[in-house]
Design an enzyme around this catalytic site. Structure first.
Site, PDB file in Angstrom:
ATOM      1  N   GLU A  97       0.530  -1.108   0.288  1.00  0.00           N
ATOM      2  CA  GLU A  97       0.069  -0.212  -0.342  1.00  0.00           C
ATOM      3  C   GLU A  97       0.946   0.967  -0.325  1.00  0.00           C
ATOM      4  OE1 GLU A  97      -2.274   1.735  -0.559  1.00  0.00           O
ATOM      5  OE2 GLU A  97      -4.378   1.098   0.846  1.00  0.00           O
ATOM      6  N   ASP A  98       0.696   2.006  -0.514  1.00  0.00           N
ATOM      7  CA  ASP A  98       1.208   3.224  -0.488  1.00  0.00           C
ATOM      8  C   ASP A  98       1.162   3.520   0.928  1.00  0.00           C
ATOM      9  OD1 ASP A  98      -1.661   4.097  -0.052  1.00  0.00           O
ATOM     10  OD2 ASP A  98      -1.425   5.450  -2.047  1.00  0.00           O
ATOM     11  N   ASP A 101      -3.030   5.347   7.490  1.00  0.00           N
ATOM     12  CA  ASP A 101      -4.158   6.404   7.777  1.00  0.00           C
ATOM     13  C   ASP A 101      -4.394   5.389   9.123  1.00  0.00           C
ATOM     14  OD1 ASP A 101      -3.940   8.896   8.110  1.00  0.00           O
ATOM     15  OD2 ASP A 101      -6.533   8.950   6.739  1.00  0.00           O
ATOM     16  N   PHE A 150      -1.794  16.019   5.474  1.00  0.00           N
ATOM     17  CA  PHE A 150      -2.276  15.421   4.409  1.00  0.00           C
ATOM     18  C   PHE A 150      -1.272  15.682   3.366  1.00  0.00           C
ATOM     19  CE2 PHE A 150      -3.790  14.590  -0.604  1.00  0.00           C
ATOM     20  CZ  PHE A 150      -5.618  13.611  -0.280  1.00  0.00           C
ATOM     21  N   ARG A 163       0.117  12.619  -7.924  1.00  0.00           N
ATOM     22  CA  ARG A 163       0.293  10.903  -7.990  1.00  0.00           C
ATOM     23  C   ARG A 163       2.081  11.088  -8.404  1.00  0.00           C
ATOM     24  NH1 ARG A 163      -3.816   7.677  -6.352  1.00  0.00           N
ATOM     25  NH2 ARG A 163      -5.360   8.063  -7.372  1.00  0.00           N
TER      26      ARG A 163
HETATM   27  P1  XMP Z   1      -6.728   4.128   5.523  1.00  0.00           P
HETATM   28  O1  XMP Z   1      -7.264   5.513   6.360  1.00  0.00           O
HETATM   29  O2  XMP Z   1      -7.855   2.689   5.466  1.00  0.00           O
HETATM   30  O3  XMP Z   1      -6.292   4.614   4.101  1.00  0.00           O
HETATM   31  O4  XMP Z   1      -5.770   3.639   6.326  1.00  0.00           O
HETATM   32  C1  XMP Z   1      -5.607   4.359   3.485  1.00  0.00           C
HETATM   33  C2  XMP Z   1      -5.750   5.353   2.555  1.00  0.00           C
HETATM   34  O5  XMP Z   1      -6.449   6.532   2.467  1.00  0.00           O
HETATM   35  C3  XMP Z   1      -5.803   7.709   1.786  1.00  0.00           C
HETATM   36  N1  XMP Z   1      -5.106   8.462   2.528  1.00  0.00           N
HETATM   37  C4  XMP Z   1      -4.527   9.468   1.521  1.00  0.00           C
HETATM   38  N2  XMP Z   1      -4.206  10.170   0.654  1.00  0.00           N
HETATM   39  N3  XMP Z   1      -2.474  11.735   0.836  1.00  0.00           N
HETATM   40  C5  XMP Z   1      -3.046  11.125   0.307  1.00  0.00           C
HETATM   41  O6  XMP Z   1      -3.247  10.853  -1.281  1.00  0.00           O
HETATM   42  C6  XMP Z   1      -2.940  11.760   2.604  1.00  0.00           C
HETATM   43  O7  XMP Z   1      -2.109  12.046   3.120  1.00  0.00           O
HETATM   44  C7  XMP Z   1      -3.711  10.034   2.894  1.00  0.00           C
HETATM   45  N4  XMP Z   1      -4.142   9.494   3.833  1.00  0.00           N
HETATM   46  C8  XMP Z   1      -4.854   8.746   3.599  1.00  0.00           C
HETATM   47  C9  XMP Z   1      -4.909   7.026   1.122  1.00  0.00           C
HETATM   48  O8  XMP Z   1      -5.648   6.131  -0.236  1.00  0.00           O
HETATM   49  C10 XMP Z   1      -4.864   6.050   1.610  1.00  0.00           C
HETATM   50  O9  XMP Z   1      -4.962   4.303   0.635  1.00  0.00           O
HETATM   51 MG    MG Z   2      -4.747   3.928  -1.232  1.00  0.00          MG
END
Ligand code: XMP
Ligand code: MG
Length: 179
Positions: A97-98, A101, A150, A163
């Site tokens: 994953e990227d 959060d 963010f 991206r």
């Molecule tokens: P959760 O909350 O389920 O979400 O862990 C993970 C996804 O939330 C997005 N995400 C972000 N995307 N900048 C972004 O462009 C951010 O700072 C950010 N924080 C969360 C992301 O898609 C990730 O896979």
């Molecule tokens: Mg994502």
């Protein structure tokens, strides 16, 4: 780019982190059957870098997911837009994953993939915002910890864009607060 407040993680830091993770993964899964699953779209740049630092043969596949609901906040219920084509039964799985959060998305994916009879399911993320966690998710291969800001770049978007920025950058607050 003019939407960038500041660079949070440099290309050098990212390269170093990716190299370390690639080496660990190569060592840990030596001699095992590993399927790496990249989570689209955000994970594509990290996975492209990471895959080239992995020195053992692996299967690569992708999933595309989106959160249900109209909120930009993660709900934890994820809709599968594209599933993997690979049969993961009897194989080791590593989800890439990227960013983590709240952890809800990965938690859901781990539970879903576990129902398919893999030998193991582990997770790897380029970035981690631990202060935002809502579930107790075990992150086996953790990248760089960042504060609750963010971020864009290195695969991460704002409204579908940015991206392609090479570093991880903080998005200017005025970009997402302006009406
Ligand atoms: P959760 O909350 O389920 O979400 O862990 C993970 C996804 O939330 C997005 N995400 C972000 N995307 N900048 C972004 O462009 C951010 O700072 C950010 N924080 C969360 C992301 O898609 C990730 O896979
Ligand atoms: Mg994502």
């Amino acid at each position: 780019m003019d939407v960038v407040e500041r660079v949070l993680v440099s290309k050098e830091q990212l390269d170093k982190q990716v190299e370390e993770l690639g080496a660990r993964i190569s060592k840990d899964y030596q001699g095992q059957e590993l399927v790496i699953i990249g989570v689209l779209k955000g994970g594509f740049i990290f996975l492209a870098d990471l895959a080239r630092k992995i020195t053992i043969p692996v299967d690569l596949d992708f999933m595309s997911v989106s959160s249900y609901g109209n909120s930009s906040k993660s709900s934890g219920v994820v809709k599968i837009i594209k599933d993997v084509d690979t049969n993961i039964t009897g194989k080791h799985v590593l989800i890439v994953e990227d960013i983590i959060d709240t952890g809800l998305t990965l938690n859901h994916l781990v539970e879903l993939l576990k129902t398919r009879g893999p030998l193991s399911v582990k997770v790897c993320a380029a970035l981690d915002k631990p202060s935002r966690r809502k579930v107790d998710l075990k992150v086996d291969y953790k990248g760089i910890e960042i504060p609750d800001e963010f971020v864009i770049g290195y695969g991460l978007d704002y409204a579908g864009k940015y991206r392609n920025i090479a570093e991880v950058c903080v998005l200017k607050r005025e970009v997402y607060t302006k009406k």
